[in-house]
Design an enzyme around this catalytic site. Structure first.
Site, PDB file in Angstrom:
ATOM      1  N   SER A  50       0.816  -1.217   0.000  1.00 28.72           N
ATOM      2  CA  SER A  50       0.000   0.000   0.000  1.00 28.72           C
ATOM      3  C   SER A  50       0.849   1.266   0.000  1.00 28.72           C
ATOM      4  CB  SER A  50      -0.929   0.012   1.227  1.00 28.72           C
ATOM      5  OG  SER A  50      -0.187  -0.153   2.421  1.00 28.72           O
ATOM      6  N   HIS A  75      -0.483   6.325   6.508  1.00 32.19           N
ATOM      7  CA  HIS A  75       0.053   6.238   5.153  1.00 32.19           C
ATOM      8  C   HIS A  75       0.260   7.648   4.598  1.00 32.19           C
ATOM      9  CE1 HIS A  75      -0.981   2.027   5.406  1.00 32.19           C
ATOM     10  NE2 HIS A  75      -0.512   1.811   4.188  1.00 32.19           N
TER      11      HIS A  75
END
Length: 305
Positions: free
Chosen positions: A57, A286
């Site tokens: 990811s 993230h």
């Protein structure tokens, strides 16, 4: 070149990611959507060649609109897409996928028996000239969330000893052992890339500043003890050291993205890595769009060096 290790089965399931995207406006778009390119000086090494982006990811830019690739959650603002926009390669293939572990390089990713993504190394061809890869973080956790899974565990344990380091006490040397176990698998993956594309420039892109240097900055911002914030920073450092060591030993170049994102962690006033409850559309812990651009610049600077 050492003989490649026998492929093992590593089915990974990214089904948990969509739940983490609640409240994020995401629109699926074709892979050909145009993206803004980072500023560029002289054309870096790799311009005009075939480019393949691999990884998890953190490579996919997962959750940043616009996304495509089903549960792989590939963003059109990932560092790979920005690099491709700058380099203008002869071709660009994004095989990255949210929740990918190192085994996903050679084994199809599945969710409840349904194929989510093919073996990522299938995208690497004999004429591939540039490969970028970010992977290994998901091997730290027991679920497909990897490092985020560890952070979540630390959050839950904080109530048991709010002034100590209960997460560190819980894991002891478990995470070190997991990193030791994944290192040869990553090395094997890099060897396979070179075997498939002998002329390729391979860049292993490290993980960004997911937790700060100074644990005190997270007081009231992250439900984890200061002792465990310090512990998680050590784990992040060990992860990047493992990745960098594997790169150096297998004819690949390590790209540091922790240093250029330091000071813009989830607890900072200007986060490029989003907190557990993201304020911008991306996954928790993230990079947001700015973080992806900074990581792309780090890769491009390495190619120009």
């Amino acid at each position: 070149m050492p003989r490649a290790a026998k492929r093992g089965k590593d089915s990974t399931s990214p089904r948990k990611w969509p739940a983490l995207l609640a409240g994020c406006a995401v629109l699926a778009t074709p892979l050909t959507t145009a993206v803004a390119s980072p500023a560029q000086a002289a054309a870096p090494a790799g311009s005009g060649t075939s480019y393949v982006a691999l990884g998890d990811s953190y490579a996919a830019g997962a959750g940043i609109p616009n996304i495509s690739g089903g549960l792989c959650l590939r963003s059109d603002r990932s560092y790979g897409r920005l690099i491709a926009a700058s380099l203008k390669p002869a071709s660009y293939t994004d095989a990255s996928c949210a929740a990918a572990k190192v085994g996903a390089l050679t084994t199809a990713q599945t969710d409840a028996g349904i194929r989510v993504n093919g073996p990522q190394l299938d995208a690497v061809k004999p004429d591939t000239g540039l490969v970028t890869l970010t992977i290994g973080g998901n091997n730290l956790g027991t679920s497909d969330l990897g490092f985020v899974d560890v952070v979540a565990a630390c959050s839950g344990l904080a109530l048991t000893n709010p002034f100590g380091a209960p997460c560190r006490d819980f894991y002891k040397d478990t995470l070190t052992k997991r990193l030791d176990a994944v290192a040869p698998k990553l090395a094997d993956g890099l060897q396979r890339i070179h075997a498939k594309a002998p002329g390729a420039k391979v860049l292993v892109v490290g993980y960004p500043s997911v937790v700060p240097d100074d644990p005190r900055t997270c007081l009231g911002k992250m439900p984890i003890t200061t002792g465990d914030i310090a512990y998680l920073r050590t784990v992040l450092g060990d992860l990047n050291k493992m990745v960098a060591k594997a790169a150096a030993a297998n004819d690949a170049t390590y790209v540091d993205t922790l240093t250029p994102t330091t000071g813009h962690d989830p607890c900072s006033a200007d986060p490029w890595i989003e907190p557990l409850l993201p304020g911008k559309p991306t996954l928790p812990l993230h990079p947001n769009a700015t973080g992806e651009r900074v990581r792309a610049d780090a890769v491009l600077n390495t190619l120009r060096g």
